[in-house]
Design a protein around this motif. Structure first.
Motif, PDB file in Angstrom:
ATOM      1  N   PRO A   1       3.008   9.879  -1.840  1.00  0.00           N
ATOM      2  CA  PRO A   1       1.738  10.451  -2.300  1.00  0.00           C
ATOM      3  C   PRO A   1       1.289   9.802  -3.612  1.00  0.00           C
ATOM      4  N   ASN A   2      -0.020   9.679  -3.783  1.00  0.00           N
ATOM      5  CA  ASN A   2      -0.566   9.096  -5.015  1.00  0.00           C
ATOM      6  C   ASN A   2      -0.274   9.963  -6.231  1.00  0.00           C
ATOM      7  N   ASP A   3      -0.152  11.274  -6.024  1.00  0.00           N
ATOM      8  CA  ASP A   3       0.080  12.183  -7.149  1.00  0.00           C
ATOM      9  C   ASP A   3       1.552  12.564  -7.315  1.00  0.00           C
TER      10      ASP A   3
ATOM     11  N   TYR B   1       4.505   7.500   3.745  1.00  0.00           N
ATOM     12  CA  TYR B   1       3.747   7.154   2.558  1.00  0.00           C
ATOM     13  C   TYR B   1       4.285   7.922   1.362  1.00  0.00           C
TER      14      TYR B   1
ATOM     15  N   GLN C   1       0.823  -1.209   0.000  1.00  0.00           N
ATOM     16  CA  GLN C   1       0.000   0.000   0.000  1.00  0.00           C
ATOM     17  C   GLN C   1       0.859   1.261   0.000  1.00  0.00           C
ATOM     18  N   SER C   2       2.086   1.162  -0.484  1.00  0.00           N
ATOM     19  CA  SER C   2       3.031   2.284  -0.552  1.00  0.00           C
ATOM     20  C   SER C   2       3.326   2.883   0.813  1.00  0.00           C
TER      21      SER C   2
ATOM     22  N   HIS D   1       3.774  11.567  -9.277  1.00  0.00           N
ATOM     23  CA  HIS D   1       4.215  11.687 -10.672  1.00  0.00           C
ATOM     24  C   HIS D   1       3.921  13.069 -11.281  1.00  0.00           C
TER      25      HIS D   1
END
Length: 76
Positions: free
Chosen positions: A51-53, A49, A4-5, A55
């Motif tokens: 972050p999902n963004d 963690y 889950q990163s 990139h």
């Protein structure tokens, strides 16, 4: 790192692996968190963690564009 990163090393483990002081690791983690390159939970044991963004993060995009520019100049 979990699927889950998430990552939960101790500050001491990071310092030992990098060959630097715990204080130095704490400062760098703070700076990464300020720039939103990592997220840190504020629980008893910190969890880190990605972050999902990540990139589309401005620092990384600028860095990538800088790298592309330097590569194009070197080709000339």
């Amino acid at each position: 790192m979990s699927d889950q990163s998430q990552c939960y090393p101790t500050i001491e483990m990071i310092a030992r692996n990098l060959g630097c002081s715990s204080k130095s690791v704490e400062r760098h983690i703070e700076r990464l968190a300020e720039k939103k390159l990592i997220l840190v939970s504020q629980s008893k044991n910190n969890t880190y963690y990605l972050p999902n963004d990540l990139h589309v993060h401005p620092y990384l995009l600028v860095s990538e564009k800088t790298h592309e520019f330097i590569g194009s100049v070197r080709k000339r």
